[in-house]
Write a protein that holds these residues in place. Structure first.
Motif, PDB file in Angstrom:
ATOM      1  N   PRO A 202      56.431  18.250  54.762  1.00  0.00           N
ATOM      2  CA  PRO A 202      57.227  19.018  53.798  1.00  0.00           C
ATOM      3  C   PRO A 202      56.749  18.830  52.359  1.00  0.00           C
ATOM      4  O   PRO A 202      56.570  17.703  51.887  1.00  0.00           O
ATOM      5  N   GLY A 203      56.515  19.945  51.694  1.00  0.00           N
ATOM      6  CA  GLY A 203      56.152  19.900  50.282  1.00  0.00           C
ATOM      7  C   GLY A 203      54.793  19.327  49.978  1.00  0.00           C
ATOM      8  O   GLY A 203      54.513  18.958  48.836  1.00  0.00           O
ATOM      9  N   THR A 204      53.908  19.246  50.979  1.00  0.00           N
ATOM     10  CA  THR A 204      52.619  18.592  50.777  1.00  0.00           C
ATOM     11  C   THR A 204      51.486  19.480  51.268  1.00  0.00           C
ATOM     12  O   THR A 204      51.523  19.995  52.389  1.00  0.00           O
ATOM     13  N   ASP A 205      50.458  19.647  50.434  1.00  0.00           N
ATOM     14  CA  ASP A 205      49.222  20.320  50.816  1.00  0.00           C
ATOM     15  C   ASP A 205      48.267  19.248  51.326  1.00  0.00           C
ATOM     16  O   ASP A 205      47.826  18.385  50.555  1.00  0.00           O
ATOM     17  N   LEU A 206      47.938  19.281  52.608  1.00  0.00           N
ATOM     18  CA  LEU A 206      47.125  18.219  53.198  1.00  0.00           C
ATOM     19  C   LEU A 206      45.725  18.167  52.596  1.00  0.00           C
ATOM     20  O   LEU A 206      45.147  17.092  52.436  1.00  0.00           O
ATOM     21  N   GLY A 207      45.182  19.321  52.260  1.00  0.00           N
ATOM     22  CA  GLY A 207      43.865  19.332  51.627  1.00  0.00           C
ATOM     23  C   GLY A 207      43.906  18.652  50.269  1.00  0.00           C
ATOM     24  O   GLY A 207      43.006  17.882  49.913  1.00  0.00           O
ATOM     25  N   ALA A 208      44.963  18.922  49.491  1.00  0.00           N
ATOM     26  CA  ALA A 208      45.113  18.283  48.185  1.00  0.00           C
ATOM     27  C   ALA A 208      45.362  16.783  48.345  1.00  0.00           C
ATOM     28  O   ALA A 208      44.887  15.970  47.536  1.00  0.00           O
ATOM     29  N   TYR A 209      46.113  16.414  49.388  1.00  0.00           N
ATOM     30  CA  TYR A 209      46.361  14.997  49.639  1.00  0.00           C
ATOM     31  C   TYR A 209      45.047  14.273  49.924  1.00  0.00           C
ATOM     32  O   TYR A 209      44.787  13.194  49.374  1.00  0.00           O
ATOM     33  N   PHE A 210      44.182  14.882  50.744  1.00  0.00           N
ATOM     34  CA  PHE A 210      42.902  14.248  51.021  1.00  0.00           C
ATOM     35  C   PHE A 210      42.041  14.169  49.764  1.00  0.00           C
ATOM     36  O   PHE A 210      41.361  13.162  49.523  1.00  0.00           O
ATOM     37  N   ALA A 211      42.054  15.207  48.939  1.00  0.00           N
ATOM     38  CA  ALA A 211      41.279  15.170  47.696  1.00  0.00           C
ATOM     39  C   ALA A 211      41.716  13.998  46.821  1.00  0.00           C
ATOM     40  O   ALA A 211      40.887  13.331  46.186  1.00  0.00           O
ATOM     41  N   ARG A 212      43.014  13.735  46.801  1.00  0.00           N
ATOM     42  CA  ARG A 212      43.522  12.590  46.032  1.00  0.00           C
ATOM     43  C   ARG A 212      43.080  11.282  46.678  1.00  0.00           C
ATOM     44  O   ARG A 212      42.737  10.318  45.974  1.00  0.00           O
ATOM     45  N   VAL A 213      43.064  11.221  48.000  1.00  0.00           N
ATOM     46  CA  VAL A 213      42.575  10.030  48.695  1.00  0.00           C
ATOM     47  C   VAL A 213      41.126   9.750  48.317  1.00  0.00           C
ATOM     48  O   VAL A 213      40.747   8.616  48.008  1.00  0.00           O
ATOM     49  N   ALA A 214      40.287  10.790  48.338  1.00  0.00           N
ATOM     50  CA  ALA A 214      38.877  10.617  47.985  1.00  0.00           C
ATOM     51  C   ALA A 214      38.724  10.138  46.548  1.00  0.00           C
ATOM     52  O   ALA A 214      37.894   9.267  46.240  1.00  0.00           O
ATOM     53  N   GLU A 215      39.538  10.690  45.659  1.00  0.00           N
ATOM     54  CA  GLU A 215      39.509  10.274  44.249  1.00  0.00           C
ATOM     55  C   GLU A 215      39.899   8.803  44.118  1.00  0.00           C
ATOM     56  O   GLU A 215      39.278   8.047  43.361  1.00  0.00           O
ATOM     57  N   ARG A 216      40.895   8.396  44.862  1.00  0.00           N
ATOM     58  CA  ARG A 216      41.337   7.003  44.805  1.00  0.00           C
ATOM     59  C   ARG A 216      40.252   6.056  45.320  1.00  0.00           C
ATOM     60  O   ARG A 216      40.011   4.992  44.743  1.00  0.00           O
ATOM     61  N   CYS A 217      39.594   6.431  46.417  1.00  0.00           N
ATOM     62  CA  CYS A 217      38.541   5.580  46.970  1.00  0.00           C
ATOM     63  C   CYS A 217      37.353   5.462  46.025  1.00  0.00           C
ATOM     64  O   CYS A 217      36.623   4.457  46.056  1.00  0.00           O
ATOM     65  N   ALA A 218      37.142   6.473  45.198  1.00  0.00           N
ATOM     66  CA  ALA A 218      36.011   6.486  44.278  1.00  0.00           C
ATOM     67  C   ALA A 218      36.305   5.764  42.970  1.00  0.00           C
ATOM     68  O   ALA A 218      35.416   5.642  42.121  1.00  0.00           O
ATOM     69  N   ASN A 219      37.520   5.266  42.781  1.00  0.00           N
ATOM     70  CA  ASN A 219      37.915   4.594  41.542  1.00  0.00           C
ATOM     71  C   ASN A 219      37.118   3.299  41.374  1.00  0.00           C
ATOM     72  O   ASN A 219      37.294   2.355  42.137  1.00  0.00           O
ATOM     73  N   PRO A 220      36.227   3.224  40.377  1.00  0.00           N
ATOM     74  CA  PRO A 220      35.381   2.031  40.236  1.00  0.00           C
ATOM     75  C   PRO A 220      36.132   0.807  39.727  1.00  0.00           C
ATOM     76  O   PRO A 220      35.639  -0.320  39.856  1.00  0.00           O
ATOM     77  N   LYS A 221      37.315   0.997  39.153  1.00  0.00           N
ATOM     78  CA  LYS A 221      38.055  -0.128  38.603  1.00  0.00           C
ATOM     79  C   LYS A 221      38.667  -1.021  39.688  1.00  0.00           C
ATOM     80  O   LYS A 221      38.949  -2.192  39.449  1.00  0.00           O
ATOM     81  N   ILE A 222      38.899  -0.460  40.855  1.00  0.00           N
ATOM     82  CA  ILE A 222      39.631  -1.202  41.865  1.00  0.00           C
ATOM     83  C   ILE A 222      38.836  -2.390  42.393  1.00  0.00           C
ATOM     84  O   ILE A 222      39.373  -3.463  42.657  1.00  0.00           O
ATOM     85  N   GLY A 223      37.536  -2.210  42.571  1.00  0.00           N
ATOM     86  CA  GLY A 223      36.735  -3.304  43.107  1.00  0.00           C
ATOM     87  C   GLY A 223      37.035  -3.586  44.569  1.00  0.00           C
ATOM     88  O   GLY A 223      36.821  -4.702  45.060  1.00  0.00           O
ATOM     89  N   ASP A 224      37.541  -2.570  45.279  1.00  0.00           N
ATOM     90  CA  ASP A 224      37.824  -2.749  46.699  1.00  0.00           C
ATOM     91  C   ASP A 224      36.505  -2.883  47.448  1.00  0.00           C
ATOM     92  O   ASP A 224      35.532  -2.182  47.155  1.00  0.00           O
TER      93      ASP A 224
END
Length: 487
Positions: free
Chosen positions: A344-366
């Motif tokens: 409900p209320g969620t675009d799955l493609g947009a959700y994945f795009a945000r996931v990819a952006e989060r994984c690419a965050n260089p500050k996290i140091g994961d």
């Protein structure tokens, strides 16, 4: 400052808690005071406390593992204060949190049960990792025959597992005439509340069937979806928090600036007003948890094993590699996202795009190694159910079969460069032995029924897996990913 403590936190100005910690009263007992809990659930409570709310829902920590005692001692030395550093790609913000006010030492069973008996404790929460629930992969259900659980069944007054302890606490609570606390699981498991209910009730049934029936009827186990990327703390993080923010913290937590908590509103004993801190309460959390577990956690596995075989250290570096990123995007869009029901209320493609952006965050140091950790417990929850769903619908599993082959190849214990891969799973010795045998006989890997169940016997999946595993050994990870991507 000599170290973080109640005496020194005032020197931090606006970085410290904006509430009187001496006035806090315990309302939550939490098993598993690790980094994710401190970055997620505890951070929400700290936010409420800074608003003048939830002052009677302070946290008492608990645990049963050796690492829990290490954390207890570290936090106790700084009055249970710790620093949370939230990082976007462009900036980092630090604040000191104080919602934890105590931590019971592992093995202090009498005090732990007494604390759970106190009617002031209205929530008992858990973050004990996906592998802590004694789930039989063949049946998909709790295994009451596990030696640790069976031992608690034989001696319920001296339990050693989390579930045995919760049963003992509920038993004492019922005997005292107090309403039961709510049991709130915050681990990444589908239907985590229902899974926890089964674990607690079946543990109780071993020694007291009547108590098990009462628990099933009277105790609330709300399901939840929780999300925040939170790497492990190392000397790097301790140095950064000291040098960049001037905070001498032995147990800081670094995390992304994104956070999400979707929760079923089932708290008969009362709860904090978490909606005022950003928690989304829903009647059924299933769509959100499936979205997160399959797209985010499944995506982590897709990134992890090729990157590990290519000797890539950080997750953001893996996302900079066009083969790894291309693999993630193709598997997600072709196979994983189509297997996720609407949310409900969620675009799955947009959700994945945000996931990819989060994984690419260089500050996290994961680290890639963290994402590779504990595959024997994570694959049956994050990857194999998607494979099974697609096979049942007659859909291809080409990319997911490659992911499974990459995990097998990783567990052989050596990267493409010949570098040894250190043990990275509770079952590492077994996995390494089977993975090496699978080089000549791929079916050996899929025959691990406690991991793959019936899915490992599917001929379509088995053929695709065998083909990819042969390519990985023959051609290496980069060439195999290129072949999958059609390069």
């Amino acid at each position: 400052m000599n170290g973080l403590s109640n005496a020194t936190v005032g020197q931090l100005g606006q970085q410290g808690p904006g509430y009187d910690r001496a006035a806090l009263r315990a309302g939550v007992l939490h098993f598993g005071v690790g980094n994710f809990f401190r970055a997620h659930q505890a951070a929400y409570l700290d936010r409420l406390m800074n608003m003048g709310l939830a002052q009677d829902f302070a946290i008492i920590g608990a645990g049963v593992m050796p690492g829990d005692e290490v954390m207890r001692q570290t936090l106790a030395a700084q009055d249970y204060l710790y620093t949370l550093v939230e990082q976007s790609a462009g900036q980092s913000q630090a604040r000191v949190l104080g919602p934890i006010i105590d931590h019971i030492a592992p093995g202090d069973t009498r005090r732990l049960i007494a604390t759970m008996t106190d009617p002031a404790i209205r929530i008992v929460a858990l973050t004990i990792t996906e592998g802590g629930y004694f789930i039989d992969a063949t049946t998909g259900h709790f295994d009451p025959a596990h030696p640790a659980i069976a031992a608690d069944g034989r001696d319920p007054d001296n339990p050693a597992t989390v579930f045995g302890l919760i049963v003992a606490g509920l038993k004492a609570r019922r005997a005292a005439g107090h309403a039961p606390f709510t049991v709130m699981c915050c681990d990444n498991i589908p239907h985590n509340g229902a899974v926890t209910r089964e674990a607690v009730t079946e543990t109780a049934r071993l020694s007291d069937p009547a108590l098990a029936g009462w628990i099933a009827e009277a105790v609330a186990f709300p399901n939840a979806m929780v999300d925040r990327i939170t790497p492990a703390t190392s000397d790097r993080e301790r140095r950064l928090v000291r040098e960049e923010f001037g905070i001498p913290d032995a147990a800081p937590v670094f995390c992304e600036d994104f956070t999400q908590w979707v929760l079923e509103d089932n708290f008969p004993a009362g709860r904090p007003p978490l909606e005022q801190a950003g928690v989304e309460f829903v009647s059924d959390v299933t769509p959100w948890e499936m979205m997160k577990i399959r797209i985010l956690n499944g995506g982590h596995a897709v990134i992890a094993y090729p990157a590990g075989l290519m000797d890539i250290h950080f997750v953001h570096e893996a996302m900079e590699n066009p083969l790894v990123r291309g693999f993630l995007e193709k598997v997600e869009r072709d196979e994983i996202i189509p297997a996720v029901p609407p949310v409900p209320g969620t675009d799955l493609g947009a959700y994945f795009a945000r996931v990819a952006e989060r994984c690419a965050n260089p500050k996290i140091g994961d680290t890639v190694r963290r994402l590779c950790l504990d595959g024997s417990n994570r694959q049956p929850k994050f990857i194999i159910p998607t494979i099974a769903d697609r096979l049942a619908r007659g859909l291809p599993v080409t990319g997911l079969a490659l992911e499974s082959a990459l995990w097998c190849r990783y567990c052989a214990g050596v990267s493409d460069s010949g570098t040894e891969i250190a043990a990275n799973d509770p079952n590492w010795d077994r996995l390494t032995q089977v993975a090496q045998a699978a080089r000549q006989d791929p079916s050996a890997w899929l025959a691990m029924s406690d991991i793959y169940g019936a899915t490992g016997r599917d001929p379509v999946f088995a053929a695709a897996f065998a083909d990819w595993l042969e390519r990985l050994w023959r051609d290496g990870t980069s060439a195999t990913l290129a072949a999958y991507l059609g390069h």
